[in-house]
Design an enzyme around this catalytic site. Structure first.
Site, PDB file in Angstrom:
ATOM      1  N   HIS A  59       0.843  -1.208   0.000  1.00  0.00           N
ATOM      2  CA  HIS A  59       0.000   0.000   0.000  1.00  0.00           C
ATOM      3  C   HIS A  59       0.869   1.244   0.000  1.00  0.00           C
ATOM      4  O   HIS A  59       1.739   1.395   0.846  1.00  0.00           O
ATOM      5  CB  HIS A  59      -0.909   0.016   1.235  1.00  0.00           C
TER       6      HIS A  59
ATOM      7  N   TYR B 100      -8.941   5.507   7.865  1.00  0.00           N
ATOM      8  CA  TYR B 100      -9.089   5.885   9.275  1.00  0.00           C
ATOM      9  C   TYR B 100     -10.162   6.970   9.318  1.00  0.00           C
ATOM     10  O   TYR B 100      -9.957   8.069   8.792  1.00  0.00           O
ATOM     11  CB  TYR B 100      -7.768   6.443   9.828  1.00  0.00           C
TER      12      TYR B 100
ATOM     13  N   PRO C   4      -3.481   0.237  19.101  1.00  0.00           N
ATOM     14  CA  PRO C   4      -3.306  -0.237  17.721  1.00  0.00           C
ATOM     15  C   PRO C   4      -3.516   0.817  16.632  1.00  0.00           C
ATOM     16  O   PRO C   4      -3.248   0.539  15.467  1.00  0.00           O
ATOM     17  CB  PRO C   4      -4.348  -1.361  17.589  1.00  0.00           C
TER      18      PRO C   4
ATOM     19  N   LYS D 287       1.688  -0.237  15.179  1.00  0.00           N
ATOM     20  CA  LYS D 287       3.128  -0.331  15.461  1.00  0.00           C
ATOM     21  C   LYS D 287       3.568  -1.555  16.277  1.00  0.00           C
ATOM     22  O   LYS D 287       4.757  -1.873  16.319  1.00  0.00           O
ATOM     23  CB  LYS D 287       3.591   0.921  16.227  1.00  0.00           C
TER      24      LYS D 287
ATOM     25  N   TYR E   4       4.278   6.493   9.822  1.00  0.00           N
ATOM     26  CA  TYR E   4       3.406   5.358   9.499  1.00  0.00           C
ATOM     27  C   TYR E   4       4.181   4.233   8.800  1.00  0.00           C
ATOM     28  O   TYR E   4       4.009   3.065   9.136  1.00  0.00           O
ATOM     29  CB  TYR E   4       2.226   5.844   8.642  1.00  0.00           C
TER      30      TYR E   4
END
Ligand code: RFL
Ligand code: PHB
Length: 390
Positions: free
Chosen positions: A73, A202, A294, A298, A384
């Site tokens: 991704h 998100y 979460p 990570k 990220y």
């Protein structure tokens, strides 16, 4: 008495990868796991692998299936006020990316690698205890097939997760604990339906946070913010779908594909760090030493980073008897851990519904900034995909 160089408690990603990395350096280990092989291979958990995690698995010969089946991704979506905003992860980080590959698939690949190299992994063991950790001959005792067994080790690695026993072996007076609990949890479901978007979403919404993720072209993974006191019985399927449809909706009529729910559970949100991560010859790695909420994806990646540091330090010791890298273990790992704590805390406090109106205005200000300023977006993107230097 049986002897091994490194006794490893726990066959999660941390314990199995440590055993694999040590094997590549010619160091032998024994892994002790209280669950069955079937159970650990089916446990549904993380799904996002950082670039550095993928690179390590590939470079150490356990990435063949990951290369075939992992979904690369190059962006993620932040959705708020009924609109999606893409964070172009790869464009902002010089081509780095995340890969979607279920944690249980990583675990399966590592178990296969260990067993085909004649590595020793004992499943279904009971009553594991660690003794004499502060001596040069630590011992692990456990019960297998109803019989008491004992392994004498040069070192013990506590890779037994947050609820394991290794951390409690260290005298409490020597440990500093840093902890934060959040007043919400996640309902997580695994769904037999193709993902409704190619990328993770998100979503920030008045009814609470929602996350659209995936496992494969046929399987969707979805999460919803709920109250930390909720039980799964309070979340019948109809309620879950109603909330997901509402929280993920956009102004231009995006549709969420539903399907049969294959798995359903509640996950508490917690930040936790213990310091030091070492006591004598016992070293903690992964969730045994730290937990992140979460939202930043990570936890698994930190477990991988810890055992990479630990295997290098143990290798140095076995080759030269130098304790330099072992002595630096806690400090080296905690730099990355605190970076991840900060990022995970930022994601968590930015995206979840909170009671104060003032805080909700700050959340929207942060979200608008991070989706309009290339500088702010780059900061999110590099965290990220995983920072290279900490
Ligand atoms: P694990 O995976 O918990 O493995 C520990 C192992 O030790 C065994 N064990 C014992 N064995 C013998 N004797 C005992 N006394 C024992 N006590 C325990 C356990 O059975 C188990 O097999 O820890 P490890 O290896 O440190 O790995 C950490 C990760 O599992 C964890 O950080 C991640 O799953 C967190 N996480 C995520 N991390 C990511 O990097 N990306 C994600 O997208 C992500 N999503 C998540 C997550 C965790 C979640 N939950 C369920 C907590 C999503 C969720 C919902
Ligand atoms: C997952 O796919 O399980 C997942 C993705 C992103 C997160 C947490 C979990 O932040």
């Amino acid at each position: 008495m049986v002897h091994t160089q490194v006794g490893i408690v726990g066959a999660g990603p941390a314990g199995l990868l440590l055993s694999h990395l040590l094997h590549l350096e010619g160091i032998e280990s024994v892994v002790l796991e209280r669950r069955s092989r079937d159970y650990v291979e089916k446990r549904v958990r993380a799904g996002v692998l950082e670039q550095g995690t993928v690179d390590l698995l590939m470079a150490t010969g356990v990435g063949a299936r990951l290369a075939r089946e992992g979904l690369v991704h190059r962006g993620v979506e932040l959705r708020f006020e009924g609109q999606g905003h893409r964070i172009a992860l790869s464009d902002l980080t010089g081509g780095r990316a995340i890969t979607i590959y279920g944690q249980q698939e990583v675990v399966k690949d590592l178990i296969n690698a260990r067993l085909s190299a004649h590595g020793v992994v004992h499943f279904d063991v009971g009553q594991v205890t660690v003794h004499d950790a502060n001596s040069t001959r630590p011992i692990i005792r456990y019960i297998q097939h109803g019989r008491q067994s004992e392994i004498q080790c040069d070192f013990v690695a506590g890779c037994d997760g947050f609820h394991g026993i290794c951390r409690d072996t260290i005298p409490a007076s020597l440990l500093q604990v840093y902890e934060r609990e959040y007043p919400f949890s996640w309902v997580g479901i695994l769904v037999a339906a193709p993902p409704s978007s190619d990328e993770l979403i998100y979503a920030y919404h008045d009814r609470g946070f929602a996350l659209h993720s995936l496992r494969s072209p046929e399987i969707t993974r979805l999460y919803l913010q709920c109250d930390h006191k909720d039980t799964i019985e309070q979340w019948p399927d109809e309620r879950i779908w109603e909330e997901l449809h509402a929280r993920l909706a956009t102004r231009d009529g995006w549709t969420l594909r539903a399907g049969p729910i294959l798995e359903k559970s509640i996950t508490a949100m917690r930040s936790f760090v213990v310091e030091p991560m070492q006591y004598g010859r016992l070293f903690l790695a992964g969730d045994a030493a730290h937990i992140v909420p979460p939202t930043g994806a990570k936890g698994l990646n930190l477990a991988v980073a810890d055992v990479r540091v630990l295997s290098a330090a143990l290798t140095k010791w076995f080759r030269t008897k130098s304790t330099r890298l072992l002595d630096a273990y806690t400090a080296t790992c905690l730099r990355r851990v605190w970076r991840a704590q900060d990022f995970s805390s930022w994601m968590t406090t930015t995206l979840h519904r909170v009671p104060e109106a003032f805080d909700r205005h700050l959340q929207l200000a942060r979200l608008r900034y991070v989706t309009s300023s290339p500088a702010a977006a780059t900061s999110l993107a590099e965290n990220y995909v995983g920072v290279e230097r900490v």
